[in-house]
Scaffold this motif. Structure first.
Motif, PDB file in Angstrom:
ATOM      1  N   TRP A   1       0.784  -1.229  -0.138  1.00 44.74           N
ATOM      2  CA  TRP A   1       0.134  -0.028   0.003  1.00 44.74           C
ATOM      3  C   TRP A   1       0.813   1.346  -0.181  1.00 44.74           C
ATOM      4  CZ3 TRP A   1      -0.474   3.728   3.978  1.00 44.74           C
ATOM      5  CH2 TRP A   1      -1.872   4.448   3.738  1.00 44.74           C
ATOM      6  N   ARG A   2       0.427   2.109  -0.657  1.00 43.95           N
ATOM      7  CA  ARG A   2       1.108   3.589  -0.698  1.00 43.95           C
ATOM      8  C   ARG A   2      -0.040   4.655  -0.849  1.00 43.95           C
ATOM      9  NH1 ARG A   2       3.789   0.443  -4.513  1.00 43.95           N
ATOM     10  NH2 ARG A   2       6.172   0.149  -4.345  1.00 43.95           N
ATOM     11  N   GLU A   3       0.863   5.739  -0.185  1.00 38.56           N
ATOM     12  CA  GLU A   3      -0.074   6.852   0.030  1.00 38.56           C
ATOM     13  C   GLU A   3       0.670   8.111   0.069  1.00 38.56           C
ATOM     14  OE1 GLU A   3      -3.790   7.583   1.046  1.00 38.56           O
ATOM     15  OE2 GLU A   3      -2.779   9.365   0.404  1.00 38.56           O
ATOM     16  N   VAL A   4       0.285   9.073  -0.812  1.00 36.99           N
ATOM     17  CA  VAL A   4       1.048  10.281  -0.761  1.00 36.99           C
ATOM     18  C   VAL A   4       0.672  11.404   0.154  1.00 36.99           C
ATOM     19  CG1 VAL A   4       1.687  10.162  -3.200  1.00 36.99           C
ATOM     20  CG2 VAL A   4      -0.573  11.225  -2.551  1.00 36.99           C
ATOM     21  N   ARG A   5      -0.248  11.240   0.891  1.00 35.82           N
ATOM     22  CA  ARG A   5      -0.769  12.234   1.995  1.00 35.82           C
ATOM     23  C   ARG A   5      -0.351  11.883   3.193  1.00 35.82           C
ATOM     24  NH1 ARG A   5      -7.003  11.711   1.437  1.00 35.82           N
ATOM     25  NH2 ARG A   5      -6.627   9.749   1.123  1.00 35.82           N
ATOM     26  N   PRO A   6       0.066  12.682   4.077  1.00 38.28           N
ATOM     27  CA  PRO A   6       0.496  12.361   5.470  1.00 38.28           C
ATOM     28  C   PRO A   6      -0.532  11.607   6.067  1.00 38.28           C
ATOM     29  CG  PRO A   6       0.758  14.677   4.952  1.00 38.28           C
ATOM     30  CD  PRO A   6      -0.114  14.262   3.869  1.00 38.28           C
ATOM     31  N   LEU A   7       0.015  10.655   7.124  1.00 35.27           N
ATOM     32  CA  LEU A   7      -0.786   9.763   7.918  1.00 35.27           C
ATOM     33  C   LEU A   7      -1.113  10.531   9.255  1.00 35.27           C
ATOM     34  CD1 LEU A   7       0.609   6.126   7.174  1.00 35.27           C
ATOM     35  CD2 LEU A   7      -0.699   7.889   5.826  1.00 35.27           C
TER      36      LEU A   7
END
Ligand code: GTP
Length: 349
Positions: free
Chosen positions: A224-230
């Motif tokens: 899983w990849r996400e560009v927005r901060p978590l």
């Protein structure tokens, strides 16, 4: 005189501490030039990033298990590349993926040695806390072909549990050296001076090649990849027990709190969770790999909720929840919370 380059295999089940041991060897190998082949079962090359920069030369293979690689020449090609005379490599270490069957990988490596390399031996890492991870070959099967057995995470179990694990190792691998490596601390000479006993040479017949594929079948992986901060609080929930089917979670995350270190490295192995500040590489955003025999698409629902939403502003209290998994010396929230309190007192005075 021409001396072939010894090739050592480091194996052991998911999360046992293979990369931690390898990184320790790389940092403490003085003038020995080490070439590394790192294999990650998931699509994101987490282990490759964790060791690169320390090895003299690294080949990272992700998205499957080398011991099942359909093409027998694949391992041979990597070894050929690393042992070219101009590379100056003294030793090659192959780090197996955590779902590899050690014996099957050794057979692949031995078949791929060519003229410039020789088989050095097999180091198997045993996690004292999780000696039998779900859906993987048991402890006995893992250590049986080992030339050296290394026990990690003694600090996570009591004395009797540790003794019981070691006793199982001694029975399954009689006469083989058995050492502790707290947080990966293994004396490099133990590996580099290892002499594989050729009377224990493995053949494809020994590992029942036809049955081998079954060992991996139950393991599933979610990358899983996400560009927005978590959001730190939601990430803490996920790592805690948000996806109980994920025996192993690892990767790098970017946390959305202004003015604080933004990239972190995360690990979950069974119930053990560890988050440390900093992450290798320059890639932005977060990359996580989840592995487990029962994992299914529902994991994406949890992951999909991790990013900080519009209008949300996680604060130091949210960070404090995540920092329950951060080693004490790296925690920022106690200082920030104390400053907050001081400020509140000043304003009240
Ligand atoms: N408490 C404790 N944690 C350890 C020890 N050795 C390793 N760890 C932690 O265990 C986690 C997994 O370690 P890794 O070295 O990534 O394990 P691995 O076998 O390479 O994992 P996979 O490649 O996913 O199979 C990390 O958070 C390590 O810091 C130890 O002796 N004690």
């Amino acid at each position: 005189m021409f001396v072939p380059v010894p090739v050592f295999v480091v194996a052991g089940p998911l999360g046992a501490g293979k990369t931690t041991v390898l990184n320790h060897l790389l940092r403490h190998s003085a003038d020995t030039r080490i070439g590394v082949i790192v294999n990650d079962f998931g699509d994101i090359d987490v282990d490759g990033l964790l060791v690169s920069g320390q090895a003299s030369s690294t080949i990272a293979v992700s998205g499957g298990c080398l011991c099942c690689a359909a093409d027998d020449g694949e391992v041979a090609a990597y070894l050929d590349r690393l042992t070219r005379p101009r590379s100056g490599i003294d030793v090659v270490v192959v780090e197996a993926s955590g779902v590899a069957e050690p014996a099957a990988l050794v057979v692949k490596v031995v078949a791929g040695l060519g003229r410039r390399a020789s088989y050095g031996g097999l180091l198997v890492v045993v996690d004292a806390e999780h000696p039998d991870p779900p859906g993987l070959p048991g402890l006995e099967e893992q250590v049986e072909p080992a030339d050296l057995v290394v026990v990690t995470k003694a600090d996570r179990v009591d004395r009797s549990a540790l003794d019981a694990v070691k006793e199982r190792v001694r029975r399954a691998a009689p006469g083989r050296p058995l050492v502790d490596a707290p947080h990966g601390a293994l004396d490099p000479s133990l590996l580099f001076d290892l002499r594989h006993d050729p009377t224990r040479q493995l053949t494809l017949g020994d590992i029942h090649a036809g049955e081998h594929a079954h060992l991996h079948t139950p393991y599933r992986t979610v990358s899983w990849r996400e560009v927005r901060p978590l959001h730190p609080r939601r990430l803490a929930h996920l790592l805690g027990d948000g996806v109980p089917e994920a025996f192993r979670i690892k990767g790098f995350v970017e946390i959305g709190i202004a003015g604080l270190p933004r990239r972190w490295t995360v690990h979950r192995v069974g119930q053990q969770v560890r988050v440390t500040p900093g992450a290798p590489g320059r890639r932005r955003g977060s990359q996580l790999v989840l592995l487990g025999p029962e994992l299914d698409g529902a994991a994406y629902d949890e992951l999909g909720a991790l990013a900080v939403g519009a209008g949300e502003e996680p604060d130091v209290y949210d960070l404090a929840v995540l920092e329950q998994f951060v080693p004490r010396r790296h925690r920022l929230s106690p200082t920030l919370l104390a400053l907050d309190e001081e400020r509140a007192l000043d304003e009240g005075a």
